[in-house]
Scaffold this active site. Sequence first.
Site, PDB file in Angstrom:
ATOM      1  N   ASP A   9      13.820 -11.218 -24.159  1.00 49.06           N
ATOM      2  CA  ASP A   9      12.823 -11.818 -23.268  1.00 49.06           C
ATOM      3  C   ASP A   9      13.328 -11.729 -21.834  1.00 49.06           C
ATOM      4  O   ASP A   9      14.382 -12.295 -21.507  1.00 49.06           O
ATOM      5  CB  ASP A   9      12.581 -13.274 -23.662  1.00 49.06           C
ATOM      6  N   ASP A 106       7.191  -8.100 -20.994  1.00 47.12           N
ATOM      7  CA  ASP A 106       8.508  -8.698 -20.792  1.00 47.12           C
ATOM      8  C   ASP A 106       9.215  -9.158 -22.057  1.00 47.12           C
ATOM      9  O   ASP A 106      10.195  -9.897 -21.975  1.00 47.12           O
ATOM     10  CB  ASP A 106       8.392  -9.887 -19.837  1.00 47.12           C
ATOM     11  N   GLU A 107       8.768  -8.719 -23.235  1.00 48.46           N
ATOM     12  CA  GLU A 107       9.479  -9.137 -24.439  1.00 48.46           C
ATOM     13  C   GLU A 107       9.292  -8.139 -25.570  1.00 48.46           C
ATOM     14  O   GLU A 107       8.299  -7.417 -25.631  1.00 48.46           O
ATOM     15  CB  GLU A 107       9.055 -10.536 -24.884  1.00 48.46           C
TER      16      GLU A 107
END
Length: 340
Positions: A9, A106-107
Site C-alpha cells: 500500500d 496505490d495498492e
Amino acid sequence: MARWVLHVDLDQFIAAVEVLRRPELRGRPVVVGGDGDPAKRGVVSTASYEAREYGVHSGLPLRTAARRCPDAVFLPVDRGAYEAASRQVMDALRSLGVVVEVLGWDEAFLAVDGDDPEAVAREARDRVRAATGLECTVGIGQNKLQAKLATGFGKPAGVFRLTADTWFEMLGDRPTDALWGIGAKTAKRLRGLGIATVADLAAADPDVLAGEVGPATGPWLVRLAQGRDGSPVSDAPHVPRSCGRETTFQHDLDDWDDVRREVSRLARRVAGDVAEDGRDVVRVVVKVRYAPFITQTHGRTLEAPTAEPHRIEQAALAALTAFTGRRPVRLLGVRAEFAR
C-alpha cells in the site's frame, strides 16, 4: 514451503507524487482535490500526513479542509501523473517474479512462497522506492484479508505480519467496521443485534445471523471476523463492472428542468465510454446529492442489454423520475452497469 500474501500500500500516494514533483512542499500540509481551489466545491482526493493532523481526509469537502488547515497547499488532481507513477510501482513489484494482483493506483496483493516473507516485503519496498522515490507499507498475512489489515498496523513505510495466531490479539476488541468489507451501516446494524466487536462477531452463530442479515451475508460476516478468506491472488486484468460520470456544481441547481438536462448530458458521456468499452449495459443508476450533503441513488434495469446511447439516456431519465424531492442539487452522477 509456506505460502503468504503480501499487501503493498503506497503511503499518501497522490500527495507523495505531488511532493516528488515539488520538493519544496516536503514537510508541509498538502491537500489534493478538485481543481485545487478550496473556495470552490469539490472533495479531498488525498492529504499528506501533515494535513491529516488537522483532521483533513479523503472525501472531506475542500472548503472544510481549508477551514481546518488554512496553511495547507491545495493542488489540482492530475490523473495522468498518478497513473504513470502507479505503472512504475506495479512494474517494480512484478520484477520480483511473483503474482501481482493490482487493486488500484496505490495498492496490490502479492502471492509469495517461502519461510521469510518479511525479506520479500522489504525487497518490494526497496524496489518501489528505487524505481519511483515513493514509500510504501507492506502487510503480511496467510490470506488477503489478513494482509490487507496488517498494512494498517505497519503505516507508515513499515512491514507488519498478521496471522491466525495474532488475529484476535490485534483485532478482537476493535469495532466490527475495523474489518475490510464492513462499513458504518453494517456495523450499526450489528450493534443493534448486540454484536459490537470483532470477537463478538466471530463468536456469533452463522445460522442466526443469516436470519437477520441474509443467508449469504450472515455466514460471510462471521468468516470475516474469524480472519478467514479463501480468495486467491490473481494477476488477471481487472475488468470494471461499471463506468460512470459525475459533476459537482459550483452553484446549486434549483430548477429540475436543469437537473434533467444535466442528467441527459452525463448519460450521453457515459454512453460514449460504453461504446469505447464494447460491452452491453444492463442497468443505469443516477446519483443525486442534495444541498447541503444528502445523497440518494435510483436505478433502472434495461429490458435487454444494450450499448445504444439513446436507451442509456432514456434509462437515466427514467431513474431520475424516482427522486421525489425537488430540493436544490449540488451533484449529479450517472453510472452504467455492464452485463456480466
